[in-house]
Write a protein that holds these residues in place. Structure first.
Motif, PDB file in Angstrom:
ATOM      1  N   UNK B   6       0.822  -1.250   0.000  1.00 23.57           N
ATOM      2  CA  UNK B   6       0.008   0.041   0.112  1.00 23.57           C
ATOM      3  C   UNK B   6       1.088   1.130  -0.133  1.00 23.57           C
ATOM      4  N   UNK B  11       2.508   7.777 -10.283  1.00 27.32           N
ATOM      5  CA  UNK B  11       1.655   8.177 -11.106  1.00 27.32           C
ATOM      6  C   UNK B  11       0.617   9.354 -10.250  1.00 27.32           C
ATOM      7  N   UNK B  13      -1.521   8.613  -7.469  1.00 23.40           N
ATOM      8  CA  UNK B  13      -2.670   8.109  -6.586  1.00 23.40           C
ATOM      9  C   UNK B  13      -2.306   6.823  -5.711  1.00 23.40           C
ATOM     10  N   UNK B  14      -3.090   6.412  -4.892  1.00 24.41           N
ATOM     11  CA  UNK B  14      -2.895   5.349  -3.851  1.00 24.41           C
ATOM     12  C   UNK B  14      -3.004   3.974  -4.577  1.00 24.41           C
ATOM     13  N   UNK B  16      -3.061  -0.026  -4.110  1.00 19.55           N
ATOM     14  CA  UNK B  16      -2.983  -1.123  -3.145  1.00 19.55           C
ATOM     15  C   UNK B  16      -2.857  -2.524  -4.002  1.00 19.55           C
ATOM     16  N   UNK B  31      -5.698  -5.096  -7.958  1.00 14.14           N
ATOM     17  CA  UNK B  31      -5.037  -3.879  -8.170  1.00 14.14           C
ATOM     18  C   UNK B  31      -6.132  -2.725  -8.004  1.00 14.14           C
ATOM     19  N   UNK B  32      -5.909  -2.470  -6.659  1.00 20.42           N
ATOM     20  CA  UNK B  32      -6.905  -1.351  -6.067  1.00 20.42           C
ATOM     21  C   UNK B  32      -6.420   0.044  -5.699  1.00 20.42           C
ATOM     22  N   UNK B  33      -7.212   0.769  -5.668  1.00 19.73           N
ATOM     23  CA  UNK B  33      -6.603   2.161  -5.302  1.00 19.73           C
ATOM     24  C   UNK B  33      -7.649   3.194  -5.688  1.00 19.73           C
ATOM     25  N   UNK B  34      -7.162   4.612  -5.601  1.00 18.07           N
ATOM     26  CA  UNK B  34      -7.994   5.803  -6.081  1.00 18.07           C
ATOM     27  C   UNK B  34      -7.594   6.383  -7.151  1.00 18.07           C
ATOM     28  N   UNK B  35      -6.945   5.547  -8.195  1.00 21.22           N
ATOM     29  CA  UNK B  35      -6.805   5.944  -9.537  1.00 21.22           C
ATOM     30  C   UNK B  35      -7.856   5.963 -10.502  1.00 21.22           C
ATOM     31  N   UNK B  36      -7.655   6.547 -11.648  1.00 14.49           N
ATOM     32  CA  UNK B  36      -8.867   6.253 -12.753  1.00 14.49           C
ATOM     33  C   UNK B  36      -8.055   5.421 -13.666  1.00 14.49           C
ATOM     34  N   UNK B  37      -9.293   4.960 -14.731  1.00 17.24           N
ATOM     35  CA  UNK B  37      -9.107   4.320 -15.742  1.00 17.24           C
ATOM     36  C   UNK B  37     -10.588   4.043 -16.417  1.00 17.24           C
ATOM     37  N   UNK B  72      -7.551   3.809 -20.747  1.00 15.12           N
ATOM     38  CA  UNK B  72      -6.948   5.227 -20.495  1.00 15.12           C
ATOM     39  C   UNK B  72      -6.603   5.066 -19.102  1.00 15.12           C
ATOM     40  N   UNK B  74      -5.120   6.713 -15.365  1.00 17.94           N
ATOM     41  CA  UNK B  74      -4.821   8.038 -14.859  1.00 17.94           C
ATOM     42  C   UNK B  74      -4.447   7.758 -13.167  1.00 17.94           C
ATOM     43  N   UNK B  75      -3.008   8.361 -12.963  1.00 20.95           N
ATOM     44  CA  UNK B  75      -2.845   8.231 -11.579  1.00 20.95           C
ATOM     45  C   UNK B  75      -1.990   7.074 -11.208  1.00 20.95           C
TER      46      UNK B  75
END
Lengths: 258, 95
Positions: B6, B11, B13-14, B16, B31-37, B72, B74-75
């Motif tokens: 963690x 990129x 973002x967080x 995990x 693959x978890x976290x607060x990124x965007x795709x 796409x 992001x982060x």
């Protein structure tokens, strides 16, 4: 500055609703715009009961103390958009939906975040708060975050939704959300208190949803150079929202999918 | 062998990352976290496609898989996954 007639958006204000309905209506509007049944739309809304939303890619158990939410009557919902967990209490939430072919959706993802977050920035400026866009997806004032935003592209449409913090209770937020390292929780709470603010904090007086509507409506008109035509969700959008609230956003399988 | 990481991704973002591997090959990964795709649902396919990949090639497979699926992101960068695997190794787990 007003845009020409070709840059017309429908404006709808749907007030307070449950988390599942709120997320269902954003998707219902996206479906209607994608199918050419509705115009590009700006929507303002709020949450009752209070709610935690998590990003599409977040793990429910990683982020949310479900027992605490349940005990406090707080809804939990997974968004269709990425980004982080948000505690929705004292805030104004907006969504913008338009076809990807719309001039306002041109450019890179970061360009469109900057453009659409401009509605929040201009709304805050109208209130005398000197705010600016902070990439990737935040709006800050005096170095403190006042707004988080999340965008996706689906079915040939752009959907961006975001929050403007009108008031903030960091202790309550951390009673509902989990942190990556429980041992560092105290320090993290202090960090967040130092990095997050609200419109009420900045103005030095309580500032609520009803009062926020006109300022942020003007903010989006200015930032996007659009004409806003006051409207309502269509019956089909409302039906879609209720269906999605029941079958998707209110379904444990969706909420706990990651 | 299994481990998790963690931390803040390069990129932005967080991230995990949880990985299980046997013989240097990924058998389970999250693959978890607060990124965007987006499209978001395609990310689930991308993640599933990482199973069977050599753990040392996780980032490369993530990058090529995202491109092939038209995602796409992001982060979060492909190299963030490799850095997370390295951190898991350094912590004593050996995926």
């Amino acid at each position: 500055m007003m845009g020409d007639f070709s840059m017309r958006f429908r404006f709808i204000e749907t007030g307070y609703a449950s988390a599942a309905f709120n997320m269902g209506l954003d998707e219902g509007i996206l479906n209607a715009v994608a199918e050419g049944r509705s115009e590009p739309t700006l929507r303002f809304y709020a949450w009752r009961p209070r709610a935690v939303s998590i990003g599409y890619f977040q793990g429910l158990e990683d982020e949310v103390d479900e027992a605490a939410c349940s005990a406090r009557g707080v809804d939990v919902v997974r968004r269709v958009t990425g980004g982080g967990a948000v505690y929705h209490a004292d805030e104004l939430t907006y969504s913008v939906v338009m076809p990807e072919s719309h001039p306002l959706a041109a450019g890179s993802i970061l360009d469109s975040y900057r453009l659409l977050c401009g509605g929040v920035v201009e709304g805050l400026k109208a209130l005398g708060i000197d705010a600016e866009f902070a990439p990737i997806n935040d709006v800050v004032a005096g170095g403190k975050k006042l707004s988080g935003n999340a965008q996706t592209r689906k079915r040939g449409c752009l959907l961006q939704h975001g929050t403007v913090l009108l008031g903030v209770d960091v202790d309550e937020m951390f009673a509902l959300l989990k942190v990556p390292n429980e041992k560092l929780k105290g320090k993290l709470i202090e960090d967040v208190k130092a990095r997050v603010s609200s419109v009420s904090d900045r103005l030095g007086r309580p500032f609520g949803y009803a009062e926020a509507l006109s300022a942020f409506k003007l903010g989006f008109v200015k930032a996007l150079a659009v004409n806003l035509a006051d409207g309502e969700p269509s019956p089909a959008e409302l039906d879609d929202a209720r269906r999605l609230a029941a079958e998707k956003f209110g379904d444990r399988a969706w909420t706990a999918k990651r | 062998m299994k481990g998790s990481f963690v931390g803040k991704a390069k990129g932005g973002k967080l991230l995990r990352l949880s990985v299980e591997a046997a013989g240097g090959v990924v058998t389970a990964v999250s693959v978890r976290g607060d990124f965007f795709a987006h499209p978001e649902e395609r990310f689930d396919e991308l993640e599933a496609g990482l199973v069977g990949c050599p753990v040392d090639e996780l980032g490369a497979r993530f990058g090529s898989g995202a491109a092939a699926l038209g995602l796409t992101v992001y982060g979060l960068l492909p190299e963030d996954l490799d850095a997370a695997v390295a951190a898991i190794r350094a912590s004593g787990a050996t995926p």
